[in-house]
Design a protein around this motif. Structure first.
Motif, PDB file in Angstrom:
ATOM      1  N   GLU A 145       0.847  -1.186   0.000  1.00  0.00           N
ATOM      2  CA  GLU A 145       0.000   0.000   0.000  1.00  0.00           C
ATOM      3  C   GLU A 145       0.885   1.239   0.000  1.00  0.00           C
ATOM      4  N   GLN A 146       0.985   1.864  -1.149  1.00  0.00           N
ATOM      5  CA  GLN A 146       1.776   3.083  -1.275  1.00  0.00           C
ATOM      6  C   GLN A 146       0.902   4.161  -1.889  1.00  0.00           C
ATOM      7  N   SER A 147       1.248   5.374  -1.567  1.00  0.00           N
ATOM      8  CA  SER A 147       0.503   6.498  -2.128  1.00  0.00           C
ATOM      9  C   SER A 147       1.476   7.621  -2.455  1.00  0.00           C
ATOM     10  N   ALA A 148       0.938   8.668  -3.005  1.00  0.00           N
ATOM     11  CA  ALA A 148       1.747   9.852  -3.291  1.00  0.00           C
ATOM     12  C   ALA A 148       2.341  10.430  -2.011  1.00  0.00           C
ATOM     13  N   LEU A 149       1.682  10.223  -0.884  1.00  0.00           N
ATOM     14  CA  LEU A 149       2.219  10.696   0.391  1.00  0.00           C
ATOM     15  C   LEU A 149       3.548  10.019   0.715  1.00  0.00           C
TER      16      LEU A 149
END
Length: 50
Positions: A5-9
């Motif tokens: 789970e990765q995001s731009a954050l």
């Protein structure tokens, strides 16, 4: 960082807080670490040592 789970954050945090080389690599949670993931990690390690 290896994560399913990765995001731009995550990208922003690493860019702002990690001065050295970094690899954010998504791992498919349904498959886990696969040959391609290990190849990406090895390629990053080689590039960092160069």
């Amino acid at each position: 960082m290896l994560d399913d789970e990765q995001s731009a954050l995550d990208d922003d945090f690493v860019t702002d807080n990690h001065p050295g080389p970094a690899l954010l690599h998504h791992v498919n949670p349904r498959l886990g670490l696969r040959e391609g993931d290990f190849a990406a990690l090895a390629g990053f390690a080689v590039a960092v040592q160069a």
